[in-house]
Scaffold this active site. Structure first.
Site, PDB file in Angstrom:
ATOM      1  N   CYS A  96       0.519  -7.718 -12.507  1.00 50.48           N
ATOM      2  CA  CYS A  96       0.179  -8.108 -11.029  1.00 50.48           C
ATOM      3  C   CYS A  96      -1.401  -7.771 -11.064  1.00 50.48           C
ATOM      4  CB  CYS A  96       0.578  -7.176 -10.082  1.00 50.48           C
ATOM      5  SG  CYS A  96       2.759  -7.615 -10.194  1.00 50.48           S
ATOM      6  N   GLY A 110       2.841  -1.877  -9.081  1.00 52.64           N
ATOM      7  CA  GLY A 110       3.242  -0.717  -9.191  1.00 52.64           C
ATOM      8  C   GLY A 110       4.707  -0.722  -8.865  1.00 52.64           C
ATOM      9  N   LYS A 139      -1.076  -9.299 -19.838  1.00 50.71           N
ATOM     10  CA  LYS A 139      -2.154  -8.782 -20.672  1.00 50.71           C
ATOM     11  C   LYS A 139      -2.246  -7.108 -20.548  1.00 50.71           C
ATOM     12  CE  LYS A 139      -5.946  -8.996 -23.330  1.00 50.71           C
ATOM     13  NZ  LYS A 139      -5.295  -9.218 -24.620  1.00 50.71           N
ATOM     14  N   LYS A 175       2.107 -10.785 -33.537  1.00 53.01           N
ATOM     15  CA  LYS A 175       1.557 -12.187 -33.192  1.00 53.01           C
ATOM     16  C   LYS A 175       2.184 -13.342 -33.197  1.00 53.01           C
ATOM     17  CE  LYS A 175      -1.238 -10.512 -31.599  1.00 53.01           C
ATOM     18  NZ  LYS A 175      -1.972  -9.106 -31.540  1.00 53.01           N
ATOM     19  N   ARG A 198      -4.154 -11.978 -17.052  1.00 53.10           N
ATOM     20  CA  ARG A 198      -3.452 -10.438 -17.141  1.00 53.10           C
ATOM     21  C   ARG A 198      -1.777 -11.009 -17.071  1.00 53.10           C
ATOM     22  NH1 ARG A 198      -6.088  -5.963 -15.155  1.00 53.10           N
ATOM     23  NH2 ARG A 198      -4.111  -5.121 -14.437  1.00 53.10           N
ATOM     24  N   GLU A 219       4.962 -13.301 -30.347  1.00 52.34           N
ATOM     25  CA  GLU A 219       4.317 -13.452 -28.916  1.00 52.34           C
ATOM     26  C   GLU A 219       3.796 -15.110 -28.685  1.00 52.34           C
ATOM     27  OE1 GLU A 219       1.254 -10.050 -27.533  1.00 52.34           O
ATOM     28  OE2 GLU A 219       0.806 -10.778 -29.762  1.00 52.34           O
ATOM     29  N   GLU A 275       1.344  -6.300 -37.387  1.00 48.64           N
ATOM     30  CA  GLU A 275       0.803  -6.913 -36.260  1.00 48.64           C
ATOM     31  C   GLU A 275       0.997  -8.547 -36.492  1.00 48.64           C
ATOM     32  OE1 GLU A 275      -0.766  -6.185 -33.852  1.00 48.64           O
ATOM     33  OE2 GLU A 275      -2.344  -7.817 -33.759  1.00 48.64           O
TER      34      GLU A 275
END
Ligand code: F6R
Length: 608
Positions: free
Chosen positions: A2, A100, A603, A484, A27, A487, A480
């Site tokens: 958010c 939050g 993000k 990737k 984000r 994702e 890693e």
């Protein structure tokens, strides 16, 4: 996740807020909204989907010079317009945006419903405007303060009141907020990126602080009423917004920025003539370095993978016991915190809730923790107080690429610095330093000729499942690479230590399961190549990432991807990870994925 943005000043708020929300898009979010205050009334517009949908719904000439904006990443309640922020009180006179989680929202909701309040959404946030209304007796600051005393959980909030044009109230507990001061105008945001285009003068709120913003400035106090003063900071140049330039996606641009981001990270820190390195941000004397009992790295996702490489280097170069752990597990297992140990918190955003929680747990137990952070002025950097910035520059794509290599580089520099004080001779230190400094050029050379990525993409795009493996630091690279591919391409895949395959996972191998093996020229090369043979014997097609000039690896590969050779095995992850980044990107393209904003991801993960 958010994002919050607020504006008070002389200019029309809507275009500014929409521009700022676009800068928060990276984000990750699933709906967006605006509240504008004009003519003694609050107008709220909300849309699911991108900020462009919100922009289409907002009249470009909308009046109102006080306003709030929000991007929501759903936690409580589905992705609907009703659940998007801002939320209003029953009389529609108070608007709230919130980041939050309000943990006692169910109890507050039951209480308010008992008093006749009607809720319009399924969110935890909606209790806030109703609760603020309950305590409102004409003073907006006191109403918000009183409401927050009844709330448990984490929040960054911004609130406006129809009765008080030109005023925004904001408060923070566990979710970052930054106030920005322009010329006769004031901003509030959850991420300095959102306001970096409007002002560079900022004040970061601390937990349990509340602020009343007007066009002229702000009054900041603690929630308990105590006075506080903060100095105004100037945002770093690095926060200047970066666009995609000639690239189609931020991810590809960021992959190609690695020679430069690595140069920035290493520059002035590696000192080959001394055979060592300097990281001023650690602020440790040689005597203190000599008495470190062990090093522990905490982080999440990609940052955790960087930590795995970093701890291997601490062990090998500095002969320090070292381990890396996922922050979310560390913080809740009541860890033993050795006061002589050095903890490092690795984070690109500096806002990851689990890593921040781990930092606080370490500090509570009397431990010493330093940040290895990209975002300057972020919560983790400030909570740690000491540490190093990795200087990869703004990373906009959700999938981390250049931050990973900079984190690894910064940890290798730290290992060299500790190693030189504790164990490493000048000549060994000098060689390692030279190898590190050579990396940016090698990365540049590889990216100019990345090898048969297209063939690898063809093989992987059609696979139902992909294995990645390696040994030592290459196991972290395998993890890693698999992360990737999950994702960015949404491909089921798994990373495993190469030798562990035969203890179970090899049962999954057949002709339909390609294996990507990371096999640099290090002490484990021959053993990893044996593991490659084991999966080939069971029909797997293999993609091998190996050092240029390796004559054996290509013979065991259906697709062989050479990367520039480096003398120091510990440096190899900075090179072997590059083809894996490119493969994930290109498979994502081939499968039509949303590269820069993959589904369900954010993000900056500010909830635990
Ligand atoms: C992966 C990725 C995430 C982050 C993780 C930690 O590409 O981006 O796994 O690495 O969410 O984030 P930071 O580094 O911001 O603490």
């Amino acid at each position: 996740m958010c994002g919050i943005l607020g504006y008070v000043g002389p200019r029309a708020a809507a275009p500014l807020l929409l521009e700022g929300l676009r800068r928060l898009e990276y984000r990750g979010y699933d709906s967006a909204g605006l509240a504008l205050l004009h003519g003694g009334a609050v107008t709220v517009t909300r849309r699911i989907g991108p900020v462009t949908s919100l922009a289409e719904a907002v009249d470009p000439a909308a009046a109102g010079t006080t306003g709030l904006g929000h991007t929501r990443w759903a936690t409580h309640g589905r992705v609907t317009e009703a659940n998007a922020h801002p939320h209003l009180d029953g009389a529609e006179r108070i608007a709230v945006v919130h980041n939050g989680i309000i943990e006692n929202h169910a109890a507050i909701r039951a209480l308010l419903e008992g008093e006749g309040v009607r809720f319009r959404s399924d969110t935890d946030t909606e209790v806030l405007p109703h609760l603020i209304r309950k305590f409102y007796q004409g003073d907006p600051l006191e109403a918000v303060r009183a409401a927050l005393h009844a709330v448990q959980g984490t929040y960054g909030i911004a609130v406006l009141f129809a009765d008080h044009p030109g005023v925004v109230i904001a408060a923070r507990n566990g979710s970052p907020l930054v106030v920005g001061k322009g010329d006769g105008e004031t901003f509030i945001a959850s991420d300095p990126q959102a306001i970096a285009g409007f002002t560079r003068h900022v004040v970061y709120l601390e937990d349990r602080e509340i602020v009343r913003l007007t066009a002229e400035g702000w009054e900041l106090t603690r929630l308990d009423g105590a006075a506080v003063t903060h100095t105004v900071e100037v945002l770093a140049e690095e926060l200047v917004w970066s666009d995609k330039g000639e690239f189609h996606h931020h991810m590809l641009k960021e992959i190609h920025e690695q020679p430069e981001s690595l140069r920035r990270c290493l520059s002035g820190r590696v000192v080959p003539e001394e055979g060592g390195a300097r990281l001023g941000g650690f602020d440790l004397t040689n005597r203190e370095i000599a008495t470190i009992s062990r090093v522990a790295v905490v982080g999440c996702g990609t940052s955790y993978h960087a930590g795995v490489v970093g701890t291997a280097a601490m062990e090998q170069l500095a002969r320090l016991p070292a381990y890396a752990e996922v922050a979310s597990e560390f913080r809740y297992r009541n860890p033993v915190v050795d006061p002589h140990a050095l903890f490092l918190a690795v984070s690109q955003s500096g806002e990851t809730a689990d890593t921040l929680g781990a930092v606080r747990e370490i500090q509570l137990k009397g431990g010493r923790v330093m940040g290895v952070v990209n975002a300057v002025g972020s919560s983790i950097a400030r909570q740690c107080g000491r540490g190093v910035y990795v200087h990869s520059g703004p990373e906009i794509a959700v999938a981390s690429t250049k931050a990973f290599t900079s984190q690894v580089a910064a940890l290798l520099v730290a290992a060299l610095m500790f190693g030189r004080t504790r164990h490493l001779g000048a000549e060994e230190g000098r060689r390692f330093g030279e190898d590190l400094l050579a990396v940016p050029k090698l990365v540049e050379a590889y990216l100019a000729h990345p090898g048969p990525i297209a063939q690898a993409v063809e093989l992987l795009s059609e696979a139902p499942f992909v294995f990645f493996f390696g040994r030592g630091v290459s196991q972290a690279v395998a993890m890693e690479g698999a992360l990737k591919l999950k994702e960015v391409a949404y491909l089921p895949c798994m990373a495993y230590p190469a030798a562990e395959m035969k203890h179970g996972p090899i049962a999954l191998i057949d002709a339909s399961t390609p294996v990507v093996a990371v096999v640099p020229t290090d002490g484990m090369r021959a053993k990893t190549l044996s593991n490659v043979q084991e999966v080939r014997a069971r029909g797997a097609r293999t993609i091998l990432v190996h050092a240029e000039g390796d004559e054996d690896a290509p013979a065991l590969a259906d697709i062989s991807i050479p990367v520039p050779r480096t003398r120091s095995a510990l440096v190899s992850p900075l090179l072997t990870v590059l083809p894996l980044q490119l493969i994930a990107y290109q498979v994502g393209i081939a499968l039509g994925r949303n590269i820069d904003r993959p589904r369900n991801l954010a993000k900056s993960v500010t909830v635990e």
